[in-house]
Write a protein that holds these residues in place. Structure first.
Motif, short mmCIF file in Angstrom:
data_model
loop_
_atom_site.label_atom_id
_atom_site.label_comp_id
_atom_site.label_asym_id
_atom_site.label_seq_id
_atom_site.Cartn_x
_atom_site.Cartn_y
_atom_site.Cartn_z
N ALA A 99 0.84 -1.21 0.00
CA ALA A 99 0.00 0.00 0.00
C ALA A 99 0.86 1.25 0.00
O ALA A 99 0.58 2.23 -0.71
CB ALA A 99 -0.92 -0.01 1.22
N TRP A 100 1.93 1.23 0.79
CA TRP A 100 2.80 2.41 0.88
C TRP A 100 3.58 2.61 -0.42
O TRP A 100 3.72 3.75 -0.90
CB TRP A 100 3.75 2.28 2.06
N ALA A 101 4.08 1.53 -1.02
CA ALA A 101 4.81 1.67 -2.28
C ALA A 101 3.91 2.27 -3.36
O ALA A 101 4.32 3.16 -4.11
CB ALA A 101 5.34 0.31 -2.72
N GLN A 102 2.68 1.80 -3.43
CA GLN A 102 1.72 2.35 -4.41
C GLN A 102 1.47 3.83 -4.14
O GLN A 102 1.43 4.65 -5.06
CB GLN A 102 0.42 1.56 -4.32
N TYR A 103 1.30 4.17 -2.86
CA TYR A 103 1.02 5.55 -2.46
C TYR A 103 2.17 6.48 -2.86
O TYR A 103 1.95 7.57 -3.41
CB TYR A 103 0.81 5.56 -0.95
N VAL A 104 3.39 6.06 -2.58
CA VAL A 104 4.55 6.91 -2.86
C VAL A 104 4.66 7.18 -4.35
O VAL A 104 4.89 8.32 -4.79
CB VAL A 104 5.84 6.24 -2.33
N LEU A 105 4.51 6.15 -5.16
CA LEU A 105 4.69 6.33 -6.60
C LEU A 105 3.56 7.14 -7.23
O LEU A 105 3.78 7.83 -8.24
CB LEU A 105 4.80 4.96 -7.28
N ASP A 106 2.37 7.10 -6.65
CA ASP A 106 1.24 7.84 -7.22
C ASP A 106 1.10 9.24 -6.66
O ASP A 106 0.21 10.00 -7.08
CB ASP A 106 -0.06 7.06 -7.01
N ALA A 107 1.95 9.62 -5.70
CA ALA A 107 1.91 10.99 -5.15
C ALA A 107 2.59 11.95 -6.12
O ALA A 107 3.56 11.60 -6.80
CB ALA A 107 2.61 11.04 -3.79
N ARG A 108 2.10 13.19 -6.14
CA ARG A 108 2.69 14.21 -7.01
C ARG A 108 4.08 14.60 -6.49
O ARG A 108 4.31 14.64 -5.28
CB ARG A 108 1.80 15.45 -7.06
N VAL A 109 4.96 14.90 -7.41
CA VAL A 109 6.31 15.34 -7.05
C VAL A 109 6.25 16.80 -6.65
O VAL A 109 5.79 17.65 -7.41
CB VAL A 109 7.27 15.14 -8.25
N LEU A 110 6.69 17.09 -5.43
CA LEU A 110 6.63 18.45 -4.90
C LEU A 110 7.83 19.28 -5.36
O LEU A 110 7.70 20.46 -5.68
CB LEU A 110 6.55 18.39 -3.38
N CYS A 111 9.00 18.67 -5.36
CA CYS A 111 10.19 19.41 -5.77
C CYS A 111 11.24 18.42 -6.31
O CYS A 111 11.21 17.23 -5.99
CB CYS A 111 10.78 20.22 -4.61
N VAL A 112 12.14 18.94 -7.13
CA VAL A 112 13.23 18.15 -7.69
C VAL A 112 14.53 18.87 -7.34
O VAL A 112 14.73 20.03 -7.70
CB VAL A 112 13.11 18.03 -9.22
N ARG A 113 15.39 18.18 -6.61
CA ARG A 113 16.66 18.81 -6.22
C ARG A 113 17.52 19.08 -7.44
O ARG A 113 17.69 18.21 -8.31
CB ARG A 113 17.39 17.93 -5.21
N ARG A 114 18.08 20.27 -7.49
CA ARG A 114 18.91 20.70 -8.61
C ARG A 114 20.15 21.40 -8.09
O ARG A 114 20.22 21.73 -6.89
CB ARG A 114 18.11 21.62 -9.53
N PRO A 115 21.13 21.67 -8.96
CA PRO A 115 22.36 22.34 -8.53
C PRO A 115 22.06 23.71 -7.92
O PRO A 115 21.01 24.33 -8.19
CB PRO A 115 23.17 22.48 -9.82
N GLU A 116 22.97 24.17 -7.08
CA GLU A 116 22.80 25.45 -6.40
C GLU A 116 22.53 26.57 -7.41
O GLU A 116 23.18 26.67 -8.44
CB GLU A 116 24.05 25.78 -5.58
N GLY A 117 21.52 27.39 -7.07
CA GLY A 117 21.14 28.49 -7.94
C GLY A 117 19.99 28.17 -8.86
O GLY A 117 19.36 29.08 -9.41
N SER A 118 19.68 26.89 -9.05
CA SER A 118 18.55 26.50 -9.89
C SER A 118 17.34 26.21 -9.02
O SER A 118 17.47 25.60 -7.95
CB SER A 118 18.89 25.25 -10.71
#
Length: 436
Positions: free
Chosen positions: A235-254
């Motif tokens: 149930a948790w694996a399904q939940y995690v994959l179907d949740a919307r992505v809030l942020c994507v880590r990027r290099p400093e300044g981006s």
């Protein structure tokens, strides 16, 4: 690093979400607002808080404060502070350590005439301003602002108590599936008994746990509970994959902004500007906020912040009910009359909404709460060294569930008399004489 596939992502989640073994460790995360002692309505400048915290010693080789029993001190986006206790093999030891660390933190803040205030929402009308300028929080603010005011209120205007308990064994009375079921059934009772957020922007909201209301109106993909599957891991694996992505880590300044509406599963299937890695999946998990969050252990997130040492009562209640097999069975029986969610996931069910709005003025929730508090008291009586926790639980029960009240009612009573709504809600700390 090798990009993930759906299959490898699911395998990764199944392997790390729940650490299986006999229940052994307990932890608490207690959060508070910081208010000016003389003028609590006035916003506190971050510089004053920094000066106060600078009076604490530092951990060797670190810039973090060193507290007597090793709790970790963090500052939240809206200026709240949180103490996270080290995991302890005995809930009583966990309690004693966090009490000492809370006292040290309170003493440091007092050097700037500041105080810790335990309440689920900041009741005073003030601008909700981010005090931590970090890429994660900037991305969170942009994400939530697209969906209404609730995310900003959550980040800057709410505080909680979180109790952390082991996930349990593979099967049996202390098995993962049984403990997962119990904490979700217990959730509405915890919301109701410890409701402590009736005010927002200086006015009553009609809910005794406005904090719970705020969480229920945020992004459903990350604040609802996982589906009620037989296997919590699936149930948790399904939940995690179907949740919307809030942020994507990027290099400093981006900027860390994610494409609007992108789920992690869609990212795995080729959406997004690059393939996701295991580190992205692990970070994505930290941006999900269901009522119970698996982090190897079970993190109970539905409890409002409490005044003074009020966090002792939810620690005592939940650890007693989950870690004593006799108590766990009795609690499930006591909670059965509250019924099932009929397919709807908390906190959107009618029961959870009743708990947030009515708390223990709801007769069914009061009966369930009284039964659970009595069962926990009996479990603590069987546990050596639990006198302090038992005293705290009994004191809370007599003051609130027995009378059909919750801490929010103290704030509402004060507001009706024109008093500071938070002044009466901070009882004196439990003394050594009480514990004996």
């Amino acid at each position: 690093m090798t990009p993930l596939t759906e299959s490898t992502a699911e395998d990764h989640l199944l392997g790390i979400c729940f650490k299986i073994g006999p229940p052994r460790l307990t932890g608490v995360e207690a959060e508070w607002f910081i208010h000016d002692t003389r003028c609590p309505e006035r916003a506190v400048a971050p510089e004053r808080v920094a000066e106060a915290l600078a009076t604490l010693p530092l951990r060797p080789g670190s810039s973090e404060p060193q507290l007597p029993f090793g709790s970790r001190l963090t500052r939240e986006p809206g200026g709240q502070v949180e103490l996270s206790s080290p995991p302890a093999t005995d809930p009583a030891d966990c309690a004693r350590g966090l009490l000492a660390d809370q006292a040290a933190l309170a003493a440091a803040l007092a050097t700037q005439d500041l105080r810790l205030t335990g309440t689920g929402t900041d009741p005073y009308p003030r601008e909700r301003r981010m005090q931590l300028d970090l890429p994660r929080y900037r991305a969170m603010q942009r994400y939530f602002d697209r969906r209404g005011p609730w995310g900003r209120i959550m980040m800057c205007g709410t505080a909680s108590v979180q109790v952390n308990l082991d996930a349990g064994t593979e099967s049996g009375p202390q098995g993962l599936a049984a403990r997962w079921e119990l904490v979700h059934r217990l959730g509405p009772v915890l919301v109701a008994a410890f409701a402590n957020s009736p005010l927002l922007d200086g006015k009553p909201t009609g809910h005794r746990s406005t904090r719970q209301l705020v969480w229920s109106r945020m992004d459903a993909s990350r604040t609802l509970a996982p589906a009620a599957l037989a296997d919590p891991r699936a149930a948790w694996a399904q939940y995690v994959l179907d949740a919307r992505v809030l942020c994507v880590r990027r290099p400093e300044g981006s900027p860390w902004t994610a494409p609007d509406g992108l789920t992690f599963r869609q990212w795995l299937r080729g959406a997004g500007d690059r393939p996701p890695l295991a580190a992205d999946l692990d970070y994505h998990r930290t941006t999900l906020f269901p009522p119970v969050r698996p982090r190897g252990h079970l993190e109970l997130r539905m409890i409002d912040a409490q005044p003074g040492d009020g966090w002792l009562a939810p620690l005592a209640l939940t650890s007693a009910l989950l870690d004593d097999p006799v108590a766990a069975d009795a609690a499930l029986a006591a909670l059965a009359p509250l019924g099932h969610a009929n397919g709807t996931r908390p906190p959107r069910t009618a029961l959870w909404r009743r708990a947030a709005a009515l708390a223990l003025t709801d007769p069914e929730l009061q009966r369930a709460a009284l039964a659970c508090f009595a069962i926990a008291d009996q479990a603590l009586a069987r546990r050596p060294g639990a006198a302090e926790l038992r005293t705290a639980l009994g004191r809370f029960a007599e003051r609130y569930p027995v009378r059909g009240r919750c801490p929010a009612d103290d704030q509402l009573d004060a507001l009706r008399t024109g008093a500071d709504p938070l002044a009466p809600a901070d009882p004196a700390p439990l003394s050594p004489e009480d514990a004996r």
